[in-house]
Write an enzyme that holds these catalytic residues in place. Structure first.
Site, PDB file in Angstrom:
ATOM      1  N   ASN A 133       1.332   3.368  39.244  1.00 42.39           N
ATOM      2  CA  ASN A 133       0.315   4.327  38.810  1.00 42.39           C
ATOM      3  C   ASN A 133       0.676   4.835  37.409  1.00 42.39           C
ATOM      4  O   ASN A 133       1.642   5.576  37.250  1.00 42.39           O
ATOM      5  CB  ASN A 133       0.268   5.473  39.829  1.00 42.39           C
ATOM      6  CG  ASN A 133      -0.790   6.515  39.500  1.00 42.39           C
ATOM      7  OD1 ASN A 133      -1.367   6.514  38.413  1.00 42.39           O
ATOM      8  ND2 ASN A 133      -1.044   7.404  40.438  1.00 42.39           N
ATOM      9  N   CYS A 162      -5.223  11.747  35.973  1.00 37.51           N
ATOM     10  CA  CYS A 162      -5.577  10.329  36.123  1.00 37.51           C
ATOM     11  C   CYS A 162      -7.049  10.046  35.818  1.00 37.51           C
ATOM     12  O   CYS A 162      -7.438   8.897  35.631  1.00 37.51           O
ATOM     13  CB  CYS A 162      -5.241   9.839  37.529  1.00 37.51           C
ATOM     14  SG  CYS A 162      -3.521  10.117  37.928  1.00 37.51           S
ATOM     15  N   HIS A 197      -9.090   3.502  39.831  1.00 37.43           N
ATOM     16  CA  HIS A 197      -7.773   4.038  39.470  1.00 37.43           C
ATOM     17  C   HIS A 197      -6.727   3.407  40.392  1.00 37.43           C
ATOM     18  O   HIS A 197      -6.969   3.208  41.580  1.00 37.43           O
ATOM     19  CB  HIS A 197      -7.794   5.556  39.624  1.00 37.43           C
ATOM     20  CG  HIS A 197      -6.450   6.191  39.461  1.00 37.43           C
ATOM     21  ND1 HIS A 197      -5.640   5.913  38.389  1.00 37.43           N
ATOM     22  CD2 HIS A 197      -5.771   7.073  40.236  1.00 37.43           C
ATOM     23  CE1 HIS A 197      -4.520   6.602  38.505  1.00 37.43           C
ATOM     24  NE2 HIS A 197      -4.562   7.304  39.624  1.00 37.43           N
TER      25      HIS A 197
HETATM   26  O1  UT7 Z   1      -2.869   9.335  40.801  1.00 37.33           O
HETATM   27  C1  UT7 Z   1      -3.025  10.580  41.444  1.00 37.33           C
HETATM   28  C2  UT7 Z   1      -3.475  10.388  42.801  1.00 37.33           C
HETATM   29  N1  UT7 Z   1      -2.357  10.037  43.650  1.00 37.33           N
HETATM   30  C3  UT7 Z   1      -2.617   9.443  44.781  1.00 37.33           C
HETATM   31  O2  UT7 Z   1      -3.741   9.128  45.058  1.00 37.33           O
HETATM   32  C4  UT7 Z   1      -1.475   9.228  45.769  1.00 37.33           C
HETATM   33  C5  UT7 Z   1      -2.009   9.378  47.170  1.00 37.33           C
HETATM   34  N2  UT7 Z   1      -1.010   9.314  48.231  1.00 37.33           N
HETATM   35  C6  UT7 Z   1      -0.390   8.166  48.579  1.00 37.33           C
HETATM   36  O3  UT7 Z   1      -0.553   7.166  47.941  1.00 37.33           O
HETATM   37  C7  UT7 Z   1       0.440   8.177  49.840  1.00 37.33           C
HETATM   38  O4  UT7 Z   1       0.216   9.359  50.551  1.00 37.33           O
HETATM   39  C8  UT7 Z   1       1.964   8.008  49.573  1.00 37.33           C
HETATM   40  C9  UT7 Z   1       2.264   6.610  49.117  1.00 37.33           C
HETATM   41  C10 UT7 Z   1       2.432   9.024  48.543  1.00 37.33           C
HETATM   42  C11 UT7 Z   1       2.740   8.249  50.864  1.00 37.33           C
HETATM   43  O5  UT7 Z   1       2.292   7.330  51.874  1.00 37.33           O
HETATM   44  P1  UT7 Z   1       1.959   7.848  53.340  1.00 37.33           P
HETATM   45  O6  UT7 Z   1       1.601   6.688  54.134  1.00 37.33           O
HETATM   46  O7  UT7 Z   1       0.938   8.953  53.202  1.00 37.33           O
HETATM   47  O8  UT7 Z   1       3.334   8.372  53.824  1.00 37.33           O
HETATM   48  P2  UT7 Z   1       3.742   9.862  54.278  1.00 37.33           P
HETATM   49  O9  UT7 Z   1       3.823  10.776  53.100  1.00 37.33           O
HETATM   50  O10 UT7 Z   1       2.925  10.288  55.445  1.00 37.33           O
HETATM   51  O11 UT7 Z   1       5.198   9.563  54.791  1.00 37.33           O
HETATM   52  C12 UT7 Z   1       5.426   8.749  55.959  1.00 37.33           C
HETATM   53  C13 UT7 Z   1       6.921   8.603  56.131  1.00 37.33           C
HETATM   54  C14 UT7 Z   1       7.640   9.940  56.071  1.00 37.33           C
HETATM   55  O12 UT7 Z   1       8.719   9.889  56.979  1.00 37.33           O
HETATM   56  P3  UT7 Z   1       8.633  10.658  58.387  1.00 37.33           P
HETATM   57  O13 UT7 Z   1       8.399  12.087  58.035  1.00 37.33           O
HETATM   58  O14 UT7 Z   1       7.462  10.044  59.082  1.00 37.33           O
HETATM   59  O15 UT7 Z   1       9.956  10.379  59.001  1.00 37.33           O
HETATM   60  C15 UT7 Z   1       8.178   9.967  54.662  1.00 37.33           C
HETATM   61  O16 UT7 Z   1       9.325  10.762  54.539  1.00 37.33           O
HETATM   62  O17 UT7 Z   1       7.446   7.803  55.068  1.00 37.33           O
HETATM   63  C16 UT7 Z   1       8.507   8.504  54.441  1.00 37.33           C
HETATM   64  N3  UT7 Z   1       8.534   8.147  53.032  1.00 37.33           N
HETATM   65  C17 UT7 Z   1       9.246   7.103  52.583  1.00 37.33           C
HETATM   66  N4  UT7 Z   1      10.016   6.204  53.209  1.00 37.33           N
HETATM   67  C18 UT7 Z   1      10.590   5.253  52.462  1.00 37.33           C
HETATM   68  C19 UT7 Z   1       7.911   8.740  51.994  1.00 37.33           C
HETATM   69  N5  UT7 Z   1       8.214   8.095  50.857  1.00 37.33           N
HETATM   70  C20 UT7 Z   1       9.037   7.078  51.201  1.00 37.33           C
HETATM   71  C21 UT7 Z   1       9.656   6.075  50.470  1.00 37.33           C
HETATM   72  N6  UT7 Z   1      10.439   5.171  51.148  1.00 37.33           N
HETATM   73  N7  UT7 Z   1       9.533   5.940  49.131  1.00 37.33           N
END
Ligand code: UT7
Length: 326
Positions: free
Chosen positions: A282, A112, A252
């Protein structure tokens, strides 16, 4: 004289993949995606549309804006983490599409952050007098490497491309400075495990879905905020430009919450913080040139305005750049 971006353009595929489409593919909801990422929809290239085709379209638009013939292009840099092939380079395929027969060609793999890495190389080439007309293209078909059974990643990414022409002088955006960084010790945080020489394609890699992108989102999120903030600050310090002098922030587009965090840390008003994430998601290396192309077209920055660009991606890699409208 600092090298100048004299034309900038974007190309986005027509097909839209909405959050409600994704609700039918994995266990997710429009509400979760919008709240946690800010994304409402993203674009998807069609089966016969590749990074080279999209990149060539954006590049052709940039050349048209600049009034430059393809045969006058000296070099094509293509930032992509989703190339048409491992070899030949996507830049070479773009050269062929454009008919830019004089141009040398090089792909940049900095995920990215790739557009800013490309801008830095173009700046060096132009300011050293080595080349006069350098195309920096960023083009991604993320949909080819996204696992549409993995809700952690499939909601985030989209396809698209942006391209700019860098020249020794002219009206546009002076590239005042670019600073770059990387931390390979954290490379496992975003990775496509198979398909390279370390794990060539096999029935096992296919079965284990190792040809798709894997990401530890939470960890990446923390690094993204920390690294973009530090690199943008380093960029401002190097140029002597103050936070208060920044007219536009072009971060970004990975997550609206990351964008908010960076915008707040630099006290940049929300309406001066460019956001395309809601409509394109993204698009990896292409997010910054796409946003800059839209700013250029719709807001026409005034002479003397300063633009702060900052990116972060797999590698890990990061970078920032300070542009001044001239
Ligand atoms: O371009 C390269 C750089 N990339 C980035 O900068 C991405 C950086 N990361 C992020 O943007 C975020 O970490 C994400 C959007 C990927 C995830 O968001 P988060 O708030 O960090 O969520 P998490 O991974 O901590 O997940 C929280 C909960 C989990 O459920 P439990 O374990 O708490 O029951 C996940 O399984 O949300 C769940 N989850 C979803 N639920 C519904 C993860 N993805 C989804 C989804 N829909 N698509």
């Amino acid at each position: 004289m600092p090298a100048t971006i004299t034309a900038i353009a974007a190309y986005l595929p027509e097909k839209v993949l909405s959050n409600s489409d994704l609700e039918r593919m994995v266990e997710t909801s429009h509400e979760w995606i919008v709240t946690r990422t800010g994304i409402e929809e993203r674009r998807m290239a069609h089966d016969e549309e590749f990074p080279s085709c999209m990149g060539a379209k954006a590049a052709a638009r940039a050349l048209e804006k600049a009034g430059l013939k393809a045969t006058d292009v000296d070099a094509i840099l293509c930032a992509t983490m989703t190339p048409d092939f491992l070899t030949p380079s996507t830049a070479a395929l773009i050269q062929s599409s454009l008919g830019a027969t004089k141009a040398c060609c090089l792909d940049i793999q900095a995920a990215c952050s790739g557009f800013l890495y490309g801008l830095s190389i173009a700046k060096g080439w132009v300011e050293s007098g080595m080349y006069k007309n350098v195309l920096v293209v960023a083009s991604e078909k993320n949909s080819a490497f996204v696992d549409y059974t993995d809700r952690n990643t499939c909601v985030l990414f989209g396809d698209g491309s942006g391209a700019c022409l860098v020249q020794p002088s002219g009206k546009g955006y002076e590239i005042r400075h670019v600073c770059l960084g990387a931390d390979g010790a954290e490379s496992q945080l975003i990775c496509i495990p198979a398909g390279g020489s370390r794990r060539p394609a096999s029935a096992n890699t296919h079965e284990d879905r190792e040809h798709f992108m894997k990401m530890e989102g939470k960890e990446v999120f923390k690094h993204a905020v920390r690294r973009m903030e530090a690199s943008a600050k380093e960029c401002l310090d190097s140029t002597g430009i103050l936070e208060a002098d920044i007219t536009w922030l072009i971060p970004h587009q990975a997550n609206i919450r990351i964008i908010e965090a960076i915008s707040k840390r630099f006290n940049i008003p929300w309406e001066r913080t460019l956001r395309t994430i809601h409509k394109y998601g993204n698009t990896s290396a292409a997010t910054i040139p796409i946003a800059l192309a839209e700013l250029d077209e719709h807001n026409a920055p005034q002479s003397g305005e300063h633009l702060l660009l900052t990116a972060f991606g797999a590698g890990l890699t990061w970078g920032s750049s300070l542009l001044t409208k001239v």
